[in-house]
Design a protein around this motif. Sequence first.
Motif, PDB file in Angstrom:
ATOM      1  N   LEU A 319     -26.447 -26.465  42.330  1.00 30.84           N
ATOM      2  CA  LEU A 319     -25.084 -26.594  42.851  1.00 30.84           C
ATOM      3  C   LEU A 319     -24.336 -25.265  42.723  1.00 30.84           C
ATOM      4  CD1 LEU A 319     -23.413 -28.884  44.085  1.00 30.84           C
ATOM      5  CD2 LEU A 319     -22.612 -29.470  41.792  1.00 30.84           C
ATOM      6  N   VAL A 320     -24.502 -24.583  41.606  1.00 35.44           N
ATOM      7  CA  VAL A 320     -23.858 -23.283  41.400  1.00 35.44           C
ATOM      8  C   VAL A 320     -24.353 -22.274  42.427  1.00 35.44           C
ATOM      9  CG1 VAL A 320     -23.678 -21.302  39.832  1.00 35.44           C
ATOM     10  CG2 VAL A 320     -23.380 -23.643  38.954  1.00 35.44           C
ATOM     11  N   ASN A 321     -25.656 -22.223  42.609  1.00 31.85           N
ATOM     12  CA  ASN A 321     -26.245 -21.262  43.552  1.00 31.85           C
ATOM     13  C   ASN A 321     -25.781 -21.518  44.984  1.00 31.85           C
ATOM     14  OD1 ASN A 321     -27.589 -20.036  41.455  1.00 31.85           O
ATOM     15  ND2 ASN A 321     -29.531 -21.111  41.820  1.00 31.85           N
ATOM     16  N   LYS A 322     -25.561 -22.775  45.305  1.00 33.02           N
ATOM     17  CA  LYS A 322     -25.133 -23.103  46.673  1.00 33.02           C
ATOM     18  C   LYS A 322     -23.658 -22.750  46.911  1.00 33.02           C
ATOM     19  CE  LYS A 322     -25.748 -26.609  50.194  1.00 33.02           C
ATOM     20  NZ  LYS A 322     -26.450 -27.853  50.569  1.00 33.02           N
ATOM     21  N   LEU A 323     -22.857 -22.781  45.849  1.00 33.48           N
ATOM     22  CA  LEU A 323     -21.425 -22.522  45.995  1.00 33.48           C
ATOM     23  C   LEU A 323     -21.035 -21.058  45.774  1.00 33.48           C
ATOM     24  CD1 LEU A 323     -20.021 -25.662  44.142  1.00 33.48           C
ATOM     25  CD2 LEU A 323     -19.615 -25.110  46.545  1.00 33.48           C
ATOM     26  N   LYS A 324     -21.803 -20.332  44.986  1.00 37.25           N
ATOM     27  CA  LYS A 324     -21.407 -18.971  44.597  1.00 37.25           C
ATOM     28  C   LYS A 324     -21.209 -18.015  45.772  1.00 37.25           C
ATOM     29  CE  LYS A 324     -21.955 -17.627  39.853  1.00 37.25           C
ATOM     30  NZ  LYS A 324     -22.572 -16.714  38.894  1.00 37.25           N
ATOM     31  N   PRO A 325     -22.020 -18.078  46.818  1.00 36.53           N
ATOM     32  CA  PRO A 325     -21.773 -17.169  47.954  1.00 36.53           C
ATOM     33  C   PRO A 325     -20.373 -17.320  48.562  1.00 36.53           C
ATOM     34  CG  PRO A 325     -23.957 -18.151  48.120  1.00 36.53           C
ATOM     35  CD  PRO A 325     -23.248 -18.870  47.018  1.00 36.53           C
ATOM     36  N   PHE A 326     -19.727 -18.437  48.295  1.00 38.82           N
ATOM     37  CA  PHE A 326     -18.407 -18.699  48.882  1.00 38.82           C
ATOM     38  C   PHE A 326     -17.282 -18.530  47.849  1.00 38.82           C
ATOM     39  CE2 PHE A 326     -21.638 -21.208  51.027  1.00 38.82           C
ATOM     40  CZ  PHE A 326     -21.442 -20.852  52.356  1.00 38.82           C
ATOM     41  N   LEU A 327     -17.602 -17.838  46.762  1.00 35.23           N
ATOM     42  CA  LEU A 327     -16.640 -17.659  45.682  1.00 35.23           C
ATOM     43  C   LEU A 327     -15.334 -17.003  46.143  1.00 35.23           C
ATOM     44  CD1 LEU A 327     -16.163 -18.178  42.717  1.00 35.23           C
ATOM     45  CD2 LEU A 327     -17.330 -16.032  42.188  1.00 35.23           C
ATOM     46  N   ILE A 339     -12.760 -24.835  40.520  1.00 36.51           N
ATOM     47  CA  ILE A 339     -14.180 -24.701  40.883  1.00 36.51           C
ATOM     48  C   ILE A 339     -14.593 -23.236  40.771  1.00 36.51           C
ATOM     49  CG2 ILE A 339     -15.849 -24.917  42.790  1.00 36.51           C
ATOM     50  CD1 ILE A 339     -14.172 -27.318  43.773  1.00 36.51           C
ATOM     51  N   ALA A 340     -13.731 -22.347  41.280  1.00 37.70           N
ATOM     52  CA  ALA A 340     -14.028 -20.910  41.211  1.00 37.70           C
ATOM     53  C   ALA A 340     -14.146 -20.447  39.751  1.00 37.70           C
ATOM     54  CB  ALA A 340     -12.936 -20.122  41.931  1.00 37.70           C
ATOM     55  N   GLN A 341     -13.266 -20.925  38.901  1.00 41.01           N
ATOM     56  CA  GLN A 341     -13.321 -20.547  37.475  1.00 41.01           C
ATOM     57  C   GLN A 341     -14.613 -21.028  36.815  1.00 41.01           C
ATOM     58  OE1 GLN A 341      -9.749 -22.280  35.873  1.00 41.01           O
ATOM     59  NE2 GLN A 341      -8.379 -20.843  36.952  1.00 41.01           N
ATOM     60  N   ILE A 342     -15.066 -22.216  37.151  1.00 41.94           N
ATOM     61  CA  ILE A 342     -16.332 -22.712  36.593  1.00 41.94           C
ATOM     62  C   ILE A 342     -17.487 -21.826  37.056  1.00 41.94           C
ATOM     63  CG2 ILE A 342     -17.957 -24.653  36.603  1.00 41.94           C
ATOM     64  CD1 ILE A 342     -15.528 -26.528  36.874  1.00 41.94           C
TER      65      ILE A 342
END
Length: 347
Positions: A319-327, A339-342
């Motif tokens: 889940l982290v890997n899927k979201l990080k590109p959109f940080l 979410i960004a802070q996590i």
Amino acid sequence: MANSDDSFSLSIKQENPTVPPPPPPPPTATPPPRETDLADEKNQSLLNSLRSTSLTPQEAQTCLRSLTNVMTSGEDEDAALFQEVISKLNESELKRMASLLTSKYDHYFLKIARNKNGSIHLQKLLGKSDDADTFFLAAIFRNFFNVMADEHAPYVAIQGMRVFSREKKRAMRDKILTYAVPLGCDQYGSIALNAIIRDVSFLYCSVALFDVVASKARFLSYSRYGNIVVQQVLKHCSLHSTRNIGVSLRGHYVELSFTEGGRYIVEKILERDETGVLVVTELLECGSDNLVSLATSEYGHFVVETALKVTRGVLFRGLVNKLKPFLPLLRTSPQSTTIAQILESVP
């Protein structure tokens, strides 16, 4: 001399004027009857009617109207009168009273049950006589959905589920299970179901009700009121029912997460390790754009936050890997700052 006598006589008349007789006393007025006398008379009249075994149709109608007025009244004296009347009735007379109240195609029974005060007074009649309860149960069954989908009448049925005989309780349970889905989608019907779900004294019904709700969870979750019923079941049910609901909703988690009520359901399923995997798997399988839209939406961001907080191991890393590109985008959205802070805290 004559003039002197006349003057003396006139002087006496002026000093002793004639006093008129006193006016006759007014006729004696009949004092108004005391309120307690009127109450006693009303009480006795109602008692006599309820005890009578040979009321004419007109007398029965008069008795029903009087009883309805007393039971639906908000006045303290009428409440006291009703309590006194029923305290003086034996089981046979209570049965006759129940028969009377449920006559006329249940017109008076429904009128009383749908009234706030009437509902309270009807509840006090239940459980006093099994024969009387037979009449009340029959009236409830003849009008089941209309009773359960009313603002005040459901509490009569719910009280019956507390005090009826075991056989009648089972009959009520079966009726509840049959009507569970349409009641769950109704404003007041859902409130009645939620009251049954929350009360531990209804375990003889609620355990089976959990299974019905679980089997129809997908349909109910998209209903404004049914959604709340599913939430209540998830709050009070066993892991078995939670898993059944989780399986029933598989393939709909992302869609439900975009809605106000749906996100509560999804979060409840996420909070259990045994069912949370179903939700996270679906989040990982959905497209990246859809996941980011969810993370930045009004309701969906709560689901993504919860998923990041409760998930561990491989699924969490995925889940982290899927979201990080959109940080960068997640940092700028007011809904997704947590979410960004996590994500930033994960090396």
